[in-house]
Design an enzyme around this catalytic site. Sequence first.
Site, mmCIF file in Angstrom:
data_model
loop_
_atom_site.group_PDB
_atom_site.id
_atom_site.type_symbol
_atom_site.label_atom_id
_atom_site.label_comp_id
_atom_site.label_asym_id
_atom_site.label_seq_id
_atom_site.Cartn_x
_atom_site.Cartn_y
_atom_site.Cartn_z
ATOM 1 N N ASP A 1 42.332 45.531 37.259
ATOM 2 C CA ASP A 1 41.683 46.609 36.493
ATOM 3 C C ASP A 1 40.209 46.306 36.256
ATOM 4 O O ASP A 1 39.688 46.517 35.158
ATOM 5 C CB ASP A 1 42.383 46.803 35.144
ATOM 6 C CG ASP A 1 43.870 47.065 35.272
ATOM 7 O OD1 ASP A 1 44.297 47.593 36.314
ATOM 8 O OD2 ASP A 1 44.617 46.726 34.332
ATOM 9 N N TYR B 1 44.277 45.620 40.939
ATOM 10 C CA TYR B 1 43.902 47.031 40.949
ATOM 11 C C TYR B 1 42.388 47.102 40.815
ATOM 12 O O TYR B 1 41.789 46.428 39.975
ATOM 13 C CB TYR B 1 44.550 47.769 39.781
ATOM 14 C CG TYR B 1 46.013 47.427 39.590
ATOM 15 C CD1 TYR B 1 47.012 48.196 40.180
ATOM 16 C CD2 TYR B 1 46.394 46.307 38.839
ATOM 17 C CE1 TYR B 1 48.355 47.873 40.020
ATOM 18 C CE2 TYR B 1 47.722 45.977 38.678
ATOM 19 C CZ TYR B 1 48.701 46.759 39.274
ATOM 20 O OH TYR B 1 50.026 46.417 39.115
ATOM 21 N N ASP C 1 39.483 42.665 34.125
ATOM 22 C CA ASP C 1 38.711 43.539 33.218
ATOM 23 C C ASP C 1 37.227 43.188 33.211
ATOM 24 O O ASP C 1 36.621 43.013 32.150
ATOM 25 C CB ASP C 1 39.274 43.460 31.795
ATOM 26 C CG ASP C 1 40.686 44.008 31.684
ATOM 27 O OD1 ASP C 1 41.197 44.537 32.677
ATOM 28 O OD2 ASP C 1 41.279 43.882 30.604
#
Length: 256
Positions: free
Chosen positions: A106, A135, A79
């Site tokens: 992410d 990801y 993040d």
Amino acid sequence: MGRSRCAPAGGEPTGGRWGTSGSASVTVSGDGFAARNLTFANLFDPAAHPEITNRQAVAVLTRADRLVFDNVRFLGRQDTLYVNTPEVTVASRAYFRKCRIDGDVDFVFGRGTAVFDRCELRSLSRGSTSSNNGYVTAASTDRAVPYGFLIRRSRLTGTAEPDTVSLGRPWHPGNDPAAAPCTVIRDSWLGAHVRASTPWSDFGTWSWRDARYAEYANTGPGAAINPDRPQLTAEEAARLTPRTWLAGADGWDPLR
């Protein structure tokens, strides 16, 4: 810019949790903010703290409109860059030019509207040689907002092992059914770490096939065209430019 004010799973003085937003090293809440030739980092080291399971550690959280980041580095792991908005249906816009973003899970995420122009998105290895190394994106664009993330003329690089990284997965915060995550990656170079056959991933019960995902004219060892890699048509590609993506009702054009 230094460490975040607490470890990702650290507690508030009142006994609560900071959460993902509270882990940010820097939060941008003012419209019209611009940053050039800077590095923003969240230096939390997950390998040094195996006892911590919630490892969100945001370097920068944005929740404002008409933002410009020019030649800026965003360094983190999970993040890293949270591109958000003050309200769910608000299309807060941000332009990233010649930036570098490092992370693993992410690491570009949120419901904001953003263009990543000639950037490097660098996927860091999580140590897996055969399964999931993370990801690149996790957009959570609201259905009422026309555009989410546009990655254009950029390079997706990294230290992750070949065929172990997904281009993105559809985040539905709080299982919100109104989210319709939007990510387009076009005219970019994709490294061998990107999953060539199925680069988009489901997020829990939410299927990537229901998200607004597309590619166009990508190259590199991680690029391919197959039924699991939706492509823009030439007409769509001509229309979905950075200027169109960011214009909004006021005609904002940070590329001028």
